[in-house]
Design an enzyme around this catalytic site. Structure first.
Site, PDB file in Angstrom:
ATOM      1  N   SER A  44       0.799  -1.238   0.000  1.00 34.33           N
ATOM      2  CA  SER A  44       0.000   0.000   0.000  1.00 34.33           C
ATOM      3  C   SER A  44       0.827   1.282   0.000  1.00 34.33           C
ATOM      4  O   SER A  44       0.248   2.375  -0.060  1.00 34.33           O
ATOM      5  CB  SER A  44      -0.949   0.014   1.198  1.00 34.33           C
ATOM      6  OG  SER A  44      -2.028  -0.858   0.974  1.00 34.33           O
ATOM      7  N   LYS A  57       0.061   3.884  -2.602  1.00 38.59           N
ATOM      8  CA  LYS A  57      -0.932   4.955  -2.491  1.00 38.59           C
ATOM      9  C   LYS A  57      -0.304   6.344  -2.352  1.00 38.59           C
ATOM     10  O   LYS A  57      -0.995   7.352  -2.496  1.00 38.59           O
ATOM     11  CB  LYS A  57      -1.881   4.647  -1.331  1.00 38.59           C
ATOM     12  CG  LYS A  57      -2.762   3.441  -1.648  1.00 38.59           C
ATOM     13  CD  LYS A  57      -3.446   2.876  -0.417  1.00 38.59           C
ATOM     14  CE  LYS A  57      -4.276   1.647  -0.825  1.00 38.59           C
ATOM     15  NZ  LYS A  57      -4.453   0.679   0.228  1.00 38.59           N
ATOM     16  N   SER A 117      -5.737   3.410   4.568  1.00 39.40           N
ATOM     17  CA  SER A 117      -5.313   2.593   3.430  1.00 39.40           C
ATOM     18  C   SER A 117      -6.476   1.949   2.680  1.00 39.40           C
ATOM     19  O   SER A 117      -6.414   0.775   2.289  1.00 39.40           O
ATOM     20  CB  SER A 117      -4.333   1.507   3.901  1.00 39.40           C
ATOM     21  OG  SER A 117      -3.547   1.040   2.836  1.00 39.40           O
ATOM     22  N   LYS A 143       3.264   6.431   5.004  1.00 36.03           N
ATOM     23  CA  LYS A 143       2.348   5.350   4.625  1.00 36.03           C
ATOM     24  C   LYS A 143       2.880   3.979   5.000  1.00 36.03           C
ATOM     25  O   LYS A 143       4.062   3.686   4.794  1.00 36.03           O
ATOM     26  CB  LYS A 143       2.091   5.397   3.118  1.00 36.03           C
ATOM     27  CG  LYS A 143       0.990   4.463   2.639  1.00 36.03           C
ATOM     28  CD  LYS A 143      -0.377   4.955   3.064  1.00 36.03           C
ATOM     29  CE  LYS A 143      -1.471   3.912   2.815  1.00 36.03           C
ATOM     30  NZ  LYS A 143      -1.396   2.778   3.763  1.00 36.03           N
TER      31      LYS A 143
END
Length: 387
Positions: free
Chosen positions: A74, A77, A130, A236
């Site tokens: 993720s 992202k 997320s 993140k």
């Protein structure tokens, strides 16, 4: 008698050899201890790949397998968000969620069929918790469809300089041709953090978003370092079977912005914390333009003034460890004179900054004022003065 002397000689030789062996052994032990002390100060990580970068300059402060192409989960992202921010027409337009964004596998903000939200709200759902469904909804809205948006993501990555990166989707679920490198991800993140909205979103710990149907979502950031590391301002987390545990973290202290990427790292929060702490302890940000030593004025031929003031315009900040400032050198190219009339912001030279003979930075030198040419009376006065 001879045998007694021989015995003493042999004993003396053995004694000398023993002392030499002990001396050499102690020297080696000291050397090994020094090596161990030195290695203890290096940046260690159990991650499959790692990169610590100072964002402003792009200098890599520590790395391991930083160019290896790996799954990123993720952390994908990060690029999804900055691509959307840069290409969206209106982040606050309320729109209906695409049916394709409902029920996306993996982490989710549980978007509902027919629900209406804004891109700004979805970006918080994307980066804090997320949401894979949020990523698809963003891609559909900004790109017209997800495939077009993924193309936009790949173009953005190339624009940034991430040449070891390719995206197949908006969320980071495993795919054979969905990969990045620790260096590329640090580069992408450094780029994204220059955007104020992105920086604001990824540094948010908690937020409440409400859809048109009155559905309230309380979002809590999964990045634990926001609460435990001084100066942390993003970015993140990520996990898939192929990627393992991944984290891109960032922090700012004394004006220095550090980004840390660990890919496939079990203790990702602990190691990112240690790596960033080491970076701040080892490096300090210097304004290398403050040491410029070129003349600040040059001669003007046939002007109402005999000289014009000159200067550079930019500031260049660069992280240096102790003792590295001595490795910085400068080269100047500057015109000795210019002919009037002289316009403000006229280019008259350049300055180059080197680190160990490697070019770090280059900028132009300009005039910072205008100088008119001699009037007819000044020319006559000068002419009569010569006579």
């Amino acid at each position: 008698m001879k045998s007694e002397k021989l015995t003493k000689t042999i004993c003396f030789i053995f004694a000398v050899v023993f002392l030499l062996t002990a001396f050499v052994g102690s020297v080696l032990a000291i050397q090994n201890a020094v090596r161990q002390d030195t290695s203890a100060q290096t940046f260690y990580s159990s991650a499959k790949a790692m990169c610590v970068m100072e964002s402003g300059s792009g200098r890599v402060l520590a790395c391991k397998n930083e160019n290896s192409q790996l799954a990123m989960a993720s952390t994908t992202k990060i690029l999804t968000a900055i691509t959307a921010i840069e290409n969206a027409k209106d982040l606050d337009e309320v729109f209906e969620i695409s049916p394709k964004a409902v029920g996306v596998p993996g982490t989710s903000i549980y978007l509902r069929k027919g629900e209406k939200m804004t891109l700004r709200q979805l970006l918080y759902g994307l980066m804090l918790v997320s949401g894979n469904d949020a990523s698809v909804a963003i891609g559909e809205k900004v790109g017209g469809n997800v495939n077009n948006f993924v193309d936009m993501m790949n173009k953005t990555a190339l624009k940034i300089g991430a040449t070891n990166t390719h995206f197949d989707n908006t969320h980071g679920l495993d795919s054979k041709t969905h990969y990045t490198s620790a260096y590329d991800l640090a580069l992408i993140t450094s780029y994204a953090l220059k955007n104020q909205l992105f920086k604001e979103i990824v540094s948010t710990k908690n937020i409440k978003i409400v859809s048109d149907q009155g559905k309230t979502r309380y979002l809590k950031n999964k990045n634990r370092l926001l609460n435990s590391f001084v100066g942390c301002n993003g970015v993140k987390t990520g996990f898939t079977d192929d990627a393992g545990r991944c984290l891109v973290s960032s922090a700012e202290r004394d004006g220095m912005q550090v980004v840390c990427v660990v890919l496939n790292c079990g203790p990702m929060f602990e190691e990112c914390s240690t790596l960033m702490e080491q970076a701040f302890a080892t490096y300090r940000l210097y304004d290398l333009t403050s040491n410029y030593a070129f003349p600040r004025q040059i001669q003007v031929e046939e002007g109402e003034k005999d000289y014009v003031h000159v200067d550079s315009k930019e500031k260049f900040l660069y992280p240096l460890a102790q003792g590295e400032l001595d490795k910085i050198s400068y080269k100047y190219e500057l015109a000795e004179s210019v002919s009037a009339p002289v316009q403000k912001d006229s280019e008259v030279g350049k300055v180059q900054v080197y680190f160990d003979n490697d070019l770090l930075f280059e900028e132009k030198i300009f005039t910072i004022e205008s100088v008119r040419g001699n009037t007819i009376w000044q020319k006559l006065k000068k002419l009569f003065g010569i006579w």
